[in-house]
Design an enzyme around this catalytic site. Structure first.
Site, PDB file in Angstrom:
ATOM      1  N   LYS A   1       0.803  -1.225   0.000  1.00 23.36           N
ATOM      2  CA  LYS A   1       0.000   0.000   0.000  1.00 23.36           C
ATOM      3  C   LYS A   1       0.836   1.276   0.000  1.00 23.36           C
ATOM      4  CE  LYS A   1      -4.211  -1.877   1.581  1.00 23.36           C
ATOM      5  NZ  LYS A   1      -5.440  -1.498   2.230  1.00 23.36           N
TER       6      LYS A   1
ATOM      7  N   TYR B   1      -7.793  10.255   9.389  1.00 22.25           N
ATOM      8  CA  TYR B   1      -9.013   9.451   9.445  1.00 22.25           C
ATOM      9  C   TYR B   1     -10.179  10.338   9.024  1.00 22.25           C
ATOM     10  CZ  TYR B   1     -12.755   6.501  11.245  1.00 22.25           C
ATOM     11  OH  TYR B   1     -13.875   5.737  11.363  1.00 22.25           O
ATOM     12  N   LEU B   2     -10.830   9.969   7.942  1.00 21.19           N
ATOM     13  CA  LEU B   2     -11.945  10.784   7.449  1.00 21.19           C
ATOM     14  C   LEU B   2     -13.216  10.400   8.206  1.00 21.19           C
ATOM     15  CD1 LEU B   2     -11.059  10.520   3.650  1.00 21.19           C
ATOM     16  CD2 LEU B   2     -10.549  12.406   5.188  1.00 21.19           C
TER      17      LEU B   2
ATOM     18  N   LYS C   1     -17.787  -4.858   2.047  1.00 22.34           N
ATOM     19  CA  LYS C   1     -18.932  -4.321   1.306  1.00 22.34           C
ATOM     20  C   LYS C   1     -20.134  -5.250   1.398  1.00 22.34           C
ATOM     21  CE  LYS C   1     -15.413  -2.400  -1.610  1.00 22.34           C
ATOM     22  NZ  LYS C   1     -14.548  -2.682  -2.773  1.00 22.34           N
TER      23      LYS C   1
ATOM     24  N   GLU D   1      -9.719   2.677  -5.795  1.00 22.02           N
ATOM     25  CA  GLU D   1     -10.649   2.956  -4.706  1.00 22.02           C
ATOM     26  C   GLU D   1     -10.355   4.291  -4.039  1.00 22.02           C
ATOM     27  OE1 GLU D   1     -12.035  -1.475  -3.356  1.00 22.02           O
ATOM     28  OE2 GLU D   1     -10.714  -0.415  -1.989  1.00 22.02           O
TER      29      GLU D   1
ATOM     30  N   GLU E   1      -6.639   2.666  -2.304  1.00 21.66           N
ATOM     31  CA  GLU E   1      -5.877   1.541  -2.838  1.00 21.66           C
ATOM     32  C   GLU E   1      -6.351   1.196  -4.237  1.00 21.66           C
ATOM     33  OE1 GLU E   1      -6.300  -2.342  -1.167  1.00 21.66           O
ATOM     34  OE2 GLU E   1      -8.467  -2.190  -0.947  1.00 21.66           O
TER      35      GLU E   1
ATOM     36  N   ASN F   1      -7.122  -2.241  -6.652  1.00 23.76           N
ATOM     37  CA  ASN F   1      -7.227  -3.690  -6.759  1.00 23.76           C
ATOM     38  C   ASN F   1      -6.954  -4.095  -8.198  1.00 23.76           C
ATOM     39  OD1 ASN F   1      -7.894  -4.305  -4.056  1.00 23.76           O
ATOM     40  ND2 ASN F   1      -9.939  -3.506  -4.421  1.00 23.76           N
TER      41      ASN F   1
ATOM     42  N   ARG G   1      -7.487  -6.627 -10.113  1.00 27.17           N
ATOM     43  CA  ARG G   1      -8.243  -7.853 -10.437  1.00 27.17           C
ATOM     44  C   ARG G   1      -9.701  -7.488 -10.690  1.00 27.17           C
ATOM     45  NH1 ARG G   1     -11.292  -7.964  -5.844  1.00 27.17           N
ATOM     46  NH2 ARG G   1     -10.263  -7.241  -3.956  1.00 27.17           N
TER      47      ARG G   1
HETATM   48  P1  ADP Z   1      -8.432  -3.012   2.659  1.00 29.78           P
HETATM   49  O1  ADP Z   1      -7.387  -3.299   1.643  1.00 29.78           O
HETATM   50  O2  ADP Z   1      -8.184  -3.738   3.933  1.00 29.78           O
HETATM   51  O3  ADP Z   1      -9.815  -3.160   2.146  1.00 29.78           O
HETATM   52  P2  ADP Z   1      -8.651  -0.089   2.390  1.00 29.78           P
HETATM   53  O4  ADP Z   1      -7.503   0.839   2.434  1.00 29.78           O
HETATM   54  O5  ADP Z   1      -9.257  -0.355   1.055  1.00 29.78           O
HETATM   55  O6  ADP Z   1      -8.221  -1.479   3.079  1.00 29.78           O
HETATM   56  O7  ADP Z   1      -9.783   0.431   3.364  1.00 29.78           O
HETATM   57  C1  ADP Z   1     -10.934  -0.339   3.635  1.00 29.78           C
HETATM   58  C2  ADP Z   1     -11.995   0.520   4.283  1.00 29.78           C
HETATM   59  O8  ADP Z   1     -11.484   1.123   5.490  1.00 29.78           O
HETATM   60  C3  ADP Z   1     -12.473   1.686   3.448  1.00 29.78           C
HETATM   61  O9  ADP Z   1     -13.485   1.328   2.540  1.00 29.78           O
HETATM   62  C4  ADP Z   1     -12.987   2.610   4.531  1.00 29.78           C
HETATM   63  O10 ADP Z   1     -14.235   2.134   5.001  1.00 29.78           O
HETATM   64  C5  ADP Z   1     -11.980   2.442   5.664  1.00 29.78           C
HETATM   65  N1  ADP Z   1     -10.853   3.424   5.557  1.00 29.78           N
HETATM   66  C6  ADP Z   1      -9.684   3.251   4.925  1.00 29.78           C
HETATM   67  N2  ADP Z   1      -8.903   4.359   5.003  1.00 29.78           N
HETATM   68  C7  ADP Z   1      -9.605   5.274   5.709  1.00 29.78           C
HETATM   69  C8  ADP Z   1      -9.362   6.644   6.145  1.00 29.78           C
HETATM   70  N3  ADP Z   1      -8.229   7.285   5.860  1.00 29.78           N
HETATM   71  N4  ADP Z   1     -10.338   7.270   6.849  1.00 29.78           N
HETATM   72  C9  ADP Z   1     -11.506   6.625   7.168  1.00 29.78           C
HETATM   73  N5  ADP Z   1     -11.780   5.363   6.795  1.00 29.78           N
HETATM   74  C10 ADP Z   1     -10.859   4.673   6.082  1.00 29.78           C
END
Ligand code: ADP
Length: 449
Positions: free
Chosen positions: A116, A202-203, A237, A275, A287, A289, A291
């Site tokens: 990542k 953190y959003l 999801k 994403e 991130e 994906n 695939r």
């Molecule tokens: P993974 O690869 O484990 O799925 P992601 O980076 O795609 O990890 O994040 C998965 C989920 O975590 C996001 O869809 C969101 O719900 C939450 N998330 C990730 N980053 C943040 C962030 N910076 N602030 C708030 N929520 C986050």
């Protein structure tokens, strides 16, 4: 074009890939564990090979067995589906060394996006907007405090090798930060064998919006609009929509174009998803994906483009079947992930399906590998099918979804179907007014009643 494709997966996605191969006139090979000998994709494939006992590491993740199955059957390509070996760069390398085509991106692109921190740096260099945070790995508390001073609290500590929503810790203030950092590190090591972590702001109330892209590996790439996957439980999801209720046409085309341009620069090959979290009109990359995704179906519904067919075409060297100008978005689509789980506690509910009747009719698609009498094995993911509904408008789509859920009969096990009926009855869902935390709050309130 390929003459024989081996499908290195199981369940609904194995069947999905098989259907695309059949339409292209390609012979199919199913591989399966001893627990899956009665699975639908095994029954429908031209050939099948048992590759080991039920645990995934001994079968669906067993690279040697899968390569051996290719050699025995003479398969000239492998489609990995999603999960299992789909984002395993070593697998892509090994197939290539054996002269077998991996239907997916190059091993290098899988590696870049699989880590990542490297993915984020690459995204920045390609002009994709990112969540503010650390510039790479965070090593100690002093550095973490510095980053948090820049971004403001709360902050999220994430594992660079993370996936599946695991390996994340929130810190609301400086006091919490040190503990969050050490727990995140040890959990990352335990789960992913790599303790490297990084930090992001953190959003608070974002939506999860992702862009589907296709590239031919030669510098041509298109985007197929977005999917809104904000309804999540434990970062997984549950329900996905295309288009997002929160974007207008201009916003859609603007972020889509940023992604397509980035993929052209990268010379990305195959299907991929970029994403984002979306808050206050801004997109933040989280991130990529590399695939096919579970929810690719809703993009297919609104564009009419078969994404698995495109993946196979691209891997065979035939290029993209569409240009950006050819891609049009029609109506609205929603996907509900039907899991063999208790709809309130989410405890898995494997067992025999005693009665099965999937819904049908205009605008209704069910992707599932189950049938009446099928015994769901307890060893794998609890996703047993996906209900995908398409309508001319979001309102029509939701009316159709309600009707389809009422028709859906799965007896003998518990499923998450009742949860979707509850969601449809909720005014926030009707208004498209939800963020990534909405579902957890809804479920907590329901549990309290
Ligand atoms: P993974 O690869 O484990 O799925 P992601 O980076 O795609 O990890 O994040 C998965 C989920 O975590 C996001 O869809 C969101 O719900 C939450 N998330 C990730 N980053 C943040 C962030 N910076 N602030 C708030 N929520 C986050």
């Amino acid at each position: 074009m390929f003459s024989k494709v081996l499908i290195a997966n199981r369940g609904e996605i194995a069947l999905r890939v098989l259907r695309a191969c059949k339409e292209l006139g390609i012979q199919t090979v199913a591989v399966h564990s001893t627990a899956d000998q009665d699975a639908m994709h095994v029954r429908l494939a031209d050939e099948s090979v048992c590759i080991g006992p039920p645990p995934s590491r001994d079968s669906y993740l067993n690279i040697h067995q899968i390569v051996a199955a290719c050699e025995i059957t003479g398969a000239d390509a492998v489609h990995p589906g999603y999960g299992f070996l789909s984002e395993n760069a070593k697998f892509a390398d090994i197939l290539e060394a054996h002269g077998i085509t991996f239907i997916g991106p190059t091993a290098d692109h899988i590696r870049i996006m699989g880590d990542k921190i490297t993915a984020k740096k690459t995204a920045v260099s390609l002009g994709i907007p990112c969540v503010p945070g650390s510039d790479g790995e965070v090593f100690d508390v002093e550095q973490a405090l510095e980053v948090a001073k820049e971004t403001g609290y709360p902050v999220l500590i994430k594992a660079t090798a993370g996936g599946g929503g695991r390996g994340m810790k929130v810190a609301h203030n400086a006091e919490e930060l040190s503990e969050a950092l050490s727990t995140a590190r040890s959990e990352a090591l335990a789960n992913f064998g790599n303790d490297a972590v990084y930090m992001e702001k953190y959003l608070g109330q974002p939506r999860h919006i992702e862009i589907q892209i296709l590239g031919d590996g030669e510098g041509n790439a298109v985007h197929l609009g977005e999917r809104d996957c904000s309804l999540q439980r434990r970062h997984q999801k549950v329900w996905e929509e295309a288009n997002s209720p929160s974007l207008n046409e201009d916003q859609r085309m603007a972020i889509g174009e940023i992604c397509a341009v980035a993929m052209r620069k990268l010379k990305y090959r195959g299907a991929g998803t970029i994403e984002f979290l979306y808050e206050n009109g801004e997109f933040y990359f989280i991130e990529m994906n590399t695939r096919l995704q579970v929810e690719h179906t809703i993009t297919e519904a609104i564009t009419g483009i078969d994404l698995v067919n495109e993946q196979i075409r691209i891997a065979s060297g035939a290029g993209l079947s569409v240009t950006q100008e050819d891609i049009r978005f029609h109506g609205h689509a929603i996907e509900c992930r039907i899991n063999a789980e208790d709809p309130s506690t989410f405890v898995p509910s494997p067992g025999t399906i005693t009665h099965y009747h999937p819904p049908g009719g205009l605008g209704v698609r069910v992707d599932s590998g189950v049938y009446q009498g099928y015994k769901i094995p307890p060893y794998y993911d609890s996703l047993i099918g996906k209900l995908i509904v398409h309508g001319r408008t979001r309102v029509e789509c939701m009316m159709r979804l309600r009707r389809a859920l009422d028709e859906f009969v799965v007896d003998g096990i518990k499923t998450t179907i009742p949860l979707f009926r509850d969601l449809l009855a909720n005014p926030d869902i009707a208004n498209g007014d939800y963020d990534i935390h909405w579902l957890e709050k809804f479920l907590a309130a329901k549990a309290d009643k």
